[in-house]
Design a protein around this motif. Structure first.
Motif, PDB file in Angstrom:
ATOM      1  N   GLU A 100       0.888  -1.088  -0.009  1.00  0.00           N
ATOM      2  CA  GLU A 100       0.094   0.074  -0.031  1.00  0.00           C
ATOM      3  C   GLU A 100       0.921   1.185  -0.158  1.00  0.00           C
ATOM      4  O   GLU A 100       0.561   2.240   0.490  1.00  0.00           O
ATOM      5  CB  GLU A 100      -0.856  -0.081   1.244  1.00  0.00           C
ATOM      6  CG  GLU A 100      -1.982  -1.095   1.220  1.00  0.00           C
ATOM      7  CD  GLU A 100      -2.802  -1.259   2.479  1.00  0.00           C
ATOM      8  OE1 GLU A 100      -2.677  -0.470   3.355  1.00  0.00           O
ATOM      9  OE2 GLU A 100      -3.472  -2.185   2.452  1.00  0.00           O
ATOM     10  N   LEU A 101       1.968   1.231  -0.273  1.00  0.00           N
ATOM     11  CA  LEU A 101       3.103   2.477  -0.444  1.00  0.00           C
ATOM     12  C   LEU A 101       2.781   3.127  -1.639  1.00  0.00           C
ATOM     13  O   LEU A 101       3.560   4.329  -1.782  1.00  0.00           O
ATOM     14  CB  LEU A 101       4.332   1.758  -0.036  1.00  0.00           C
ATOM     15  CG  LEU A 101       4.706   0.797   1.111  1.00  0.00           C
ATOM     16  CD1 LEU A 101       6.185   0.518   1.412  1.00  0.00           C
ATOM     17  CD2 LEU A 101       4.127   1.491   2.337  1.00  0.00           C
ATOM     18  N   ILE A 102       2.236   2.552  -2.730  1.00  0.00           N
ATOM     19  CA  ILE A 102       2.012   3.412  -3.942  1.00  0.00           C
ATOM     20  C   ILE A 102       0.780   3.994  -4.171  1.00  0.00           C
ATOM     21  O   ILE A 102      -0.203   3.079  -4.038  1.00  0.00           O
ATOM     22  CB  ILE A 102       2.602   2.471  -5.053  1.00  0.00           C
ATOM     23  CG1 ILE A 102       4.202   2.420  -4.712  1.00  0.00           C
ATOM     24  CG2 ILE A 102       2.670   3.080  -6.385  1.00  0.00           C
ATOM     25  CD1 ILE A 102       4.844   1.088  -5.604  1.00  0.00           C
ATOM     26  N   GLU A 103       0.613   5.085  -4.517  1.00  0.00           N
ATOM     27  CA  GLU A 103      -0.394   5.764  -4.807  1.00  0.00           C
ATOM     28  C   GLU A 103      -0.950   5.856  -6.052  1.00  0.00           C
ATOM     29  O   GLU A 103      -2.083   5.765  -6.682  1.00  0.00           O
ATOM     30  CB  GLU A 103      -0.457   7.287  -4.386  1.00  0.00           C
ATOM     31  CG  GLU A 103      -1.469   8.157  -3.625  1.00  0.00           C
ATOM     32  CD  GLU A 103      -1.259   9.230  -2.879  1.00  0.00           C
ATOM     33  OE1 GLU A 103      -0.956   9.188  -1.538  1.00  0.00           O
ATOM     34  OE2 GLU A 103      -0.977  10.374  -3.648  1.00  0.00           O
ATOM     35  N   ASP A 120       1.480   9.408   3.433  1.00  0.00           N
ATOM     36  CA  ASP A 120       0.996   9.248   4.769  1.00  0.00           C
ATOM     37  C   ASP A 120       1.065   7.949   5.166  1.00  0.00           C
ATOM     38  O   ASP A 120       1.442   7.664   6.239  1.00  0.00           O
ATOM     39  CB  ASP A 120      -0.691   9.593   4.440  1.00  0.00           C
ATOM     40  CG  ASP A 120      -0.633  11.255   4.232  1.00  0.00           C
ATOM     41  OD1 ASP A 120       0.077  11.873   4.681  1.00  0.00           O
ATOM     42  OD2 ASP A 120      -1.869  11.379   3.581  1.00  0.00           O
ATOM     43  N   LYS A 121       0.885   7.032   4.085  1.00  0.00           N
ATOM     44  CA  LYS A 121       0.842   5.489   4.265  1.00  0.00           C
ATOM     45  C   LYS A 121       2.459   5.122   4.762  1.00  0.00           C
ATOM     46  O   LYS A 121       2.610   4.407   5.989  1.00  0.00           O
ATOM     47  CB  LYS A 121       0.604   4.756   3.251  1.00  0.00           C
ATOM     48  CG  LYS A 121       0.319   3.209   3.612  1.00  0.00           C
ATOM     49  CD  LYS A 121      -0.788   2.947   4.043  1.00  0.00           C
ATOM     50  CE  LYS A 121      -0.789   1.342   4.941  1.00  0.00           C
ATOM     51  NZ  LYS A 121      -1.879   1.111   5.708  1.00  0.00           N
ATOM     52  N   LEU A 124       3.580   3.694   8.815  1.00  0.00           N
ATOM     53  CA  LEU A 124       4.150   2.518   9.110  1.00  0.00           C
ATOM     54  C   LEU A 124       5.784   2.774   9.545  1.00  0.00           C
ATOM     55  O   LEU A 124       6.568   2.081   9.929  1.00  0.00           O
ATOM     56  CB  LEU A 124       4.221   1.665   7.834  1.00  0.00           C
ATOM     57  CG  LEU A 124       3.153   1.223   7.074  1.00  0.00           C
ATOM     58  CD1 LEU A 124       3.266   0.657   5.713  1.00  0.00           C
ATOM     59  CD2 LEU A 124       2.469   0.260   8.183  1.00  0.00           C
ATOM     60  N   GLY A 125       6.060   4.319   9.844  1.00  0.00           N
ATOM     61  CA  GLY A 125       7.319   4.322  10.231  1.00  0.00           C
ATOM     62  C   GLY A 125       8.478   4.214   9.476  1.00  0.00           C
ATOM     63  O   GLY A 125       9.654   4.155   9.721  1.00  0.00           O
ATOM     64  N   LEU A 126       8.276   4.325   8.117  1.00  0.00           N
ATOM     65  CA  LEU A 126       9.214   4.133   7.095  1.00  0.00           C
ATOM     66  C   LEU A 126       9.732   5.493   6.817  1.00  0.00           C
ATOM     67  O   LEU A 126       9.036   6.350   6.761  1.00  0.00           O
ATOM     68  CB  LEU A 126       8.589   3.421   5.910  1.00  0.00           C
ATOM     69  CG  LEU A 126       8.178   1.760   6.090  1.00  0.00           C
ATOM     70  CD1 LEU A 126       7.280   1.283   4.945  1.00  0.00           C
ATOM     71  CD2 LEU A 126       9.295   0.832   6.208  1.00  0.00           C
ATOM     72  N   LYS A 160      14.339   6.193   1.545  1.00  0.00           N
ATOM     73  CA  LYS A 160      14.420   4.761   1.514  1.00  0.00           C
ATOM     74  C   LYS A 160      13.726   3.941   0.529  1.00  0.00           C
ATOM     75  O   LYS A 160      14.170   3.162  -0.194  1.00  0.00           O
ATOM     76  CB  LYS A 160      14.691   4.142   2.776  1.00  0.00           C
ATOM     77  CG  LYS A 160      16.059   4.590   3.521  1.00  0.00           C
ATOM     78  CD  LYS A 160      16.352   3.773   4.825  1.00  0.00           C
ATOM     79  CE  LYS A 160      17.602   4.194   5.532  1.00  0.00           C
ATOM     80  NZ  LYS A 160      17.595   4.097   6.966  1.00  0.00           N
ATOM     81  N   VAL A 161      12.523   4.246   0.822  1.00  0.00           N
ATOM     82  CA  VAL A 161      11.493   3.496  -0.033  1.00  0.00           C
ATOM     83  C   VAL A 161      11.709   3.753  -1.471  1.00  0.00           C
ATOM     84  O   VAL A 161      11.808   2.691  -2.473  1.00  0.00           O
ATOM     85  CB  VAL A 161       9.941   3.692   0.331  1.00  0.00           C
ATOM     86  CG1 VAL A 161       9.239   3.026  -0.719  1.00  0.00           C
ATOM     87  CG2 VAL A 161       9.737   3.341   1.763  1.00  0.00           C
TER      88      VAL A 161
END
Ligand code: ZN
Ligand code: ZN
Length: 546
Positions: free
Chosen positions: A393-396, A408-409, A413-415, A419-420
């Motif tokens: 769910e990290l990609i909009e 926001d996601k 998740l504290g990421l 880095k992502v």
């Protein structure tokens, strides 16, 4: 005797001097910017021996041609091209990053000139709910208006809305485009005016489109003479609906019902002729080029793009379209001579991008070419985020070869967003069609001075673009195996004609490297006005009479 010869010689010198100086000192009464949608530079040379004297050849032989002019950003799409030509800068500054893109702030996909604050002028539909408000810089015509204290008229026209609106910027007196469908109407937006001028209403009432559509499109010359193109019947071209094969003749009268009625004119050469008809009506209706102030008209030919997409670069249809366009241009130039006066106008002709040969055709010739499966690609990147960050769910959004992360996601998740993004850029090149990938952070911190990463950087807008930007292999399309497209930063998409002609322009040509953003500062210099407010191009000095 000697004295009188000397006197005669001096008078001759004085006279020639006068006539030479007269041209650059007199401002043009009208500037015309002509954009031919999807015109590759090599259409000038490929069909050269079949063009007449009065069209392309007239401005090539009497104007100044840039033979090695390129787009210097990606993506090379219509809206971006039109914005860059007339603002003299690239998407990182002007803000038009594609035709359609994902708006991070609205969290929805938007179209470059849509604007619900405005309504259609000309009919009751919504084709006129448009404005240039997503363009953040000025155009040459805006600067001309400012320089002349808002005197002089600036008008844009094209079958496509974006190609009429973006070239003439924010202060235009009008921009007109073609509705089509069951409405044979040139329309505008309430951004510009409350009702159509009488000459536009009259033009619509005359209904010339029917004359063009109640006929057939056959080749201009014997079809056997089209030796620059593949055989007419081949597997690389898309049919019109209702045609079994993509061949001549095309009975438009029969085909129009199945091809969106008046929309059919967009995708045949008559669309270009019809555009010239409307351009002539504009010049007459608005009396352009008749006052002491310089007027500015932009004419964008869209049918070349619709035809190019359907049939590709090496098609008889494309060759025939350019042979016919050459005649339309001749007609238009002759009209300008008669209506505005031979030395009273300056024009330039260019394209908003070029196009790739049909990739399947290239493959048949053993040239590397690719089709990218976007659904497969989406699954691929979701698996990357699952593998490394345990979430899908990290990609909009994924569009225009850009990945937009869900900020926001990622935070919830504290990421770490950087880095992502970096992990995605590192891993995504393992997808078989992706050749290079960089993060937005890299583009903010590294200065790429040339090559395709420079083009990517010029197309990257910190405010509007995505978090990871990718480049596929050369000759990669996402669409089907018939027909073609554009959008890349490779030379088949970036190499376009730029020809200046008329008042203030030298005769000549240059093979020096120029970029599309050099047109606006050159025209500004010729007019002795300020260049658009974010211009990053340079003046093509060798083209100007000084
Ligand atoms: Zn285009
Ligand atoms: Zn196109």
């Amino acid at each position: 005797m000697k004295k009188s010869i000397l006197l005669l010689f001096c008078t001759f010198l004085l006279l020639t001097n006068c006539t030479e100086k007269k041209i650059p000192n007199k401002k043009p009464k009208l500037v015309i910017g002509i954009v031919i949608d999807q015109m590759r530079y090599d259409y000038l040379t490929r069909y050269a021996d079949r063009y007449g004297k009065g069209g392309f050849n007239r401005i090539l032989n009497n104007g100044f041609s840039l033979e090695n002019a390129h787009y210097n950003y990606m993506p090379t799409y219509t809206a971006v091209g039109h914005a860059s030509i007339f603002t003299g800068t690239t998407p990182n500054n002007h803000g038009i990053i594609s035709n359609n893109w994902y708006d991070k702030f609205l969290k929805e996909s938007i179209y470059c000139v849509d604007d619900s604050n405005y309504t259609t002028v000309g009919n009751s539909g919504n084709v006129g709910n448009k404005s240039p408000n997503r363009l953040y810089t000025t155009t040459v015509s805006d600067e001309l208006h400012l320089a002349q204290n808002m005197k002089g008229k600036t008008i844009g026209l094209s079958i496509k809305d974006r190609s009429a609106i973006l070239p003439v910027g924010h202060t235009a007196n009008g921009a007109y485009w073609y509705d089509g469908g069951n409405n044979n109407q040139w329309v505008t937006s309430s951004y510009y005016m409350k009702e159509l001028p009488k000459w536009v209403a009259d033009f619509n009432a005359n209904n010339n489109a029917d004359n063009y559509l109640n006929s057939s499109w056959n080749t201009l010359y014997d079809i056997n003479t089209y030796q620059k193109s593949r055989d007419d019947d081949n597997i690389f071209e898309r049919n019109l609906k209702g045609q079994e094969k993509p061949i001549f003749p095309k009975n438009l009268k029969e085909l129009r019902a199945k091809n969106g009625n008046y929309n059919l004119i967009k995708t045949v050469p008559a669309g270009n002729t019809y555009t010239v008809d409307f351009a002539k009506a504009t010049i007459k209706g608005e009396q352009l080029g008749k006052t002491a102030h310089t007027d500015f008209l932009t004419v964008s030919f869209s049918s070349t793009d619709y035809i190019g997409h359907r049939y590709g670069v090496a098609a008889v249809e494309t060759e025939d379209t350019y042979l016919r366009l050459d005649k339309d241009l001749e007609e238009f130039f002759n009209f300008l001579d008669a209506e505005v006066g031979k030395n009273n106008y300056t024009l330039f002709l260019t394209a908003d991008h070029a196009a790739v040969h049909v990739p399947a055709y290239l493959q048949s010739l053993k040239i590397p070419a690719h089709y990218m499966d976007t659904k497969k690609f989406r699954d691929f990147i979701l698996n990357i985020t699952q593998k490394y960050f345990n979430s899908k769910e990290l990609i909009e959004n994924v569009s225009n070869y850009q990945i937009f992360l869900d900020k926001d996601k990622i935070e919830s998740l504290g990421l770490d967003r950087n880095k992502v993004a970096q992990k995605l850029a590192d891993e995504v090149v393992h997808f078989d069609k992706i050749y290079k990938a960089v993060t937005a952070r890299t583009l903010q911190t590294t200065n790429f001075t040339d090559g395709i990463l420079n083009s990517l950087q010029n197309g990257y807008n910190q405010k509007f673009s995505g978090d990871v930007l990718m480049i596929p292999y050369p000759a990669t399309l996402t669409s089907g195996r018939k027909g073609t497209s554009h959008g890349s930063g490779y030379s088949y998409d970036t190499h376009i004609p730029i020809i200046f002609y008329g008042n203030g322009i030298k005769k000549g040509k240059s093979a020096k490297k120029y970029t599309i953003i050099d047109i606006a500062p050159t025209i500004s210099n010729l007019l002795k006005i300020e260049a658009p407010n974010s211009t990053s191009g340079k003046v093509v000095e060798e083209a100007l009479i000084k």
